[in-house]
Design an enzyme around this catalytic site. Structure first.
Site, PDB file in Angstrom:
ATOM      1  N   TYR A  30       0.866  -1.238   0.264  1.00  0.00           N
ATOM      2  CA  TYR A  30       0.132  -0.073  -0.131  1.00  0.00           C
ATOM      3  C   TYR A  30       0.849   1.220   0.007  1.00  0.00           C
ATOM      4  O   TYR A  30       0.525   2.293  -0.607  1.00  0.00           O
ATOM      5  CB  TYR A  30      -1.061   0.091   1.142  1.00  0.00           C
ATOM      6  CG  TYR A  30      -1.544   1.285   1.390  1.00  0.00           C
ATOM      7  CD1 TYR A  30      -2.824   1.604   0.676  1.00  0.00           C
ATOM      8  CD2 TYR A  30      -1.139   2.142   2.308  1.00  0.00           C
ATOM      9  CE1 TYR A  30      -3.522   2.847   0.673  1.00  0.00           C
ATOM     10  CE2 TYR A  30      -1.943   3.483   2.535  1.00  0.00           C
ATOM     11  CZ  TYR A  30      -3.111   3.537   1.381  1.00  0.00           C
ATOM     12  OH  TYR A  30      -3.899   4.988   1.805  1.00  0.00           O
ATOM     13  N   SER A 112      -3.258  14.095   6.792  1.00  0.00           N
ATOM     14  CA  SER A 112      -4.500  13.665   5.873  1.00  0.00           C
ATOM     15  C   SER A 112      -5.479  13.535   6.800  1.00  0.00           C
ATOM     16  O   SER A 112      -5.584  13.028   7.698  1.00  0.00           O
ATOM     17  CB  SER A 112      -3.881  12.696   5.106  1.00  0.00           C
ATOM     18  OG  SER A 112      -5.067  12.068   4.290  1.00  0.00           O
ATOM     19  N   HIS A 281       0.378  13.008  -6.582  1.00  0.00           N
ATOM     20  CA  HIS A 281      -0.018  12.087  -5.360  1.00  0.00           C
ATOM     21  C   HIS A 281       0.784  10.786  -5.585  1.00  0.00           C
ATOM     22  O   HIS A 281       0.272   9.693  -5.204  1.00  0.00           O
ATOM     23  CB  HIS A 281      -1.561  11.695  -5.839  1.00  0.00           C
ATOM     24  CG  HIS A 281      -2.431  11.251  -4.564  1.00  0.00           C
ATOM     25  ND1 HIS A 281      -3.206  12.396  -4.136  1.00  0.00           N
ATOM     26  CD2 HIS A 281      -2.452  10.234  -3.922  1.00  0.00           C
ATOM     27  CE1 HIS A 281      -3.614  12.043  -2.968  1.00  0.00           C
ATOM     28  NE2 HIS A 281      -3.357  10.521  -2.665  1.00  0.00           N
TER      29      HIS A 281
END
Length: 382
Positions: A30, A112, A281
């Site tokens: 991830y 975030s 990103h």
């Protein structure tokens, strides 16, 4: 001028390899992966490293200073910790570890919305010196409440995200059950058993959750219901009307992250924003797009005197920071590098990584004969 770091791990590759050995595979992939075929993931860094800097060995030279003033605050280095989602899943307590290290080293930490610590806890750790990145909620009352919470907690810089109109297509996460809706497979459970330190730390700190979003979430959601809720809650596509609404509400500094074209930079200026972060990103959204450094150069050349221009995506090391600033950025952010540091060294990972980056950057500037960060552009080989 020197900073403490663990000499067993003097490079980002060392940290990455150690982190990989300590994390369950699904968590590491991830963190480590991009989207689709990972084209932009690798191009981000390789294009930065194609830049060359010129050393002037015979010029008068005194001492390097890494200090950089940004939005009225003088930081001790020209880099900060970029926002990363699900940090506590990657390594338990990661956002708290990194926020504390950032505060101690006087560099910005950006939290975030989909990280695993709340606005309030991070602002307390950093005495209001962290930044907050807002994923745009579909319901305006949630947006308003999050903005109010950030202001009440002492946050001075709000970052709004424009490069997630849809979730990136990430094959590793789909295979590992970390797409939306998420699922935990037998394979994932076996991976956890094989990483006992990660498992014990997770047990100690508790199952990671979207702490900032908790007040707005129905209680008792299972994993599938959580995924459906998150898909419904966030409406990632921004436009001038939405940005203007946030600009009217937020009295602090407002930054647009995910800018990849001159047109979007121009819109940010026309809407009264204070800064942009040129970013793709981390190569996790649009594999067919440009690397992050490509649009930075024309955006900085055209708009740097009108708005603060920053960059993330692909920056892995001190030399990368130097190259990126030489190419026009006022400031830089790194995400994966810091998460590798925490995954490798746990509670010491944040301090180690900041110290390592400062040491690397100072060495580059010493070699170039560059005393000040703002003079790095004079060393860019064109």
């Amino acid at each position: 001028m020197s900073w403490k770091y663990n000499t067993d791990y003097p490079s980002v590759d060392d940290l990455r390899n150690k982190a990989k050995s300590k994390m369950p595979r699904f968590a590491f992939e991830y963190l480590d992966g991009g989207c689709n075929e990972d084209v932009n993931l690798f191009r981000n860094t390789s294009d930065i490293r194609d830049l060359e800097l010129l050393p002037y060995y015979l010029k008068d030279f005194k001492e390097v200073s890494l200090k950089t003033t940004l939005f009225g605050h003088t930081y001790d280095a020209p880099f900060g910790i970029a926002p990363v989602g699900l940090q506590g899943l990657i390594w338990p307590n990661a956002p708290e570890i990194l926020a504390k290290a950032a505060f101690e080293h006087n560099v910005p930490f950006v939290l975030s919305t989909v990280s695993t610590s709340s606005i309030e806890s991070i602002m307390k750790i950093t005495e209001g010196n962290a930044w907050y990145q807002l994923y745009h909620p579909a319901e305006s009352h949630i947006t308003d409440d999050i903005i109010n919470r950030a202001e009440a907690s002492g946050c001075k810089v709000l970052v709004i995200l424009c490069d997630v109109p849809s979730f990136g297509f990430r094959p590793r996460d789909i295979r590992n059950g970390l797409a939306m809706p998420p699922k935990m497979s037998i394979r994932n459970m076996l991976q956890i058993v094989g990483r006992p330190e990660w498992a014990l730390r997770t047990l100690f700190h508790g199952q990671p959750a979207f702490e900032t979003m908790k007040p707005y979430m129905p209680k008792g959601l299972n994993m599938k219901q959580l995924g459906l809720y998150m898909n419904k809650t966030f409406s990632g596509r921004l436009n001038a009307e939405r940005i203007s609404s946030i600009r009217d509400k937020w009295k602090g500094k407002l930054v647009l992250k995910g800018v990849a074209t001159e047109e979007d930079a121009q819109m940010a200026i026309s809407l009264g924003l204070d800064g942009v972060i040129v970013s793709n990103h981390g190569g996790r959204q649009l594999d067919a797009g440009q690397s992050s450094i490509k649009p930075l150069v024309p955006i900085a050349e055209k708009y740097k005197d009108k708005i603060t221009v920053m960059m993330d995506s692909g920056i892995r090391s001190g030399p990368d920071v130097a190259r990126t600033i030489a190419a026009g950025a006022d400031f830089t952010f790194l995400g994966r590098t810091f998460m590798y540091g925490v995954g490798a060294l746990g509670n010491e990972g944040g301090n180690h990584t900041i110290g390592m980056l400062k040491t690397q950057l100072k060495q580059v500037m010493d070699q170039l004969g560059c005393e000040r960060v703002e003079d790095l552009h004079k060393h860019l080989s064109l």
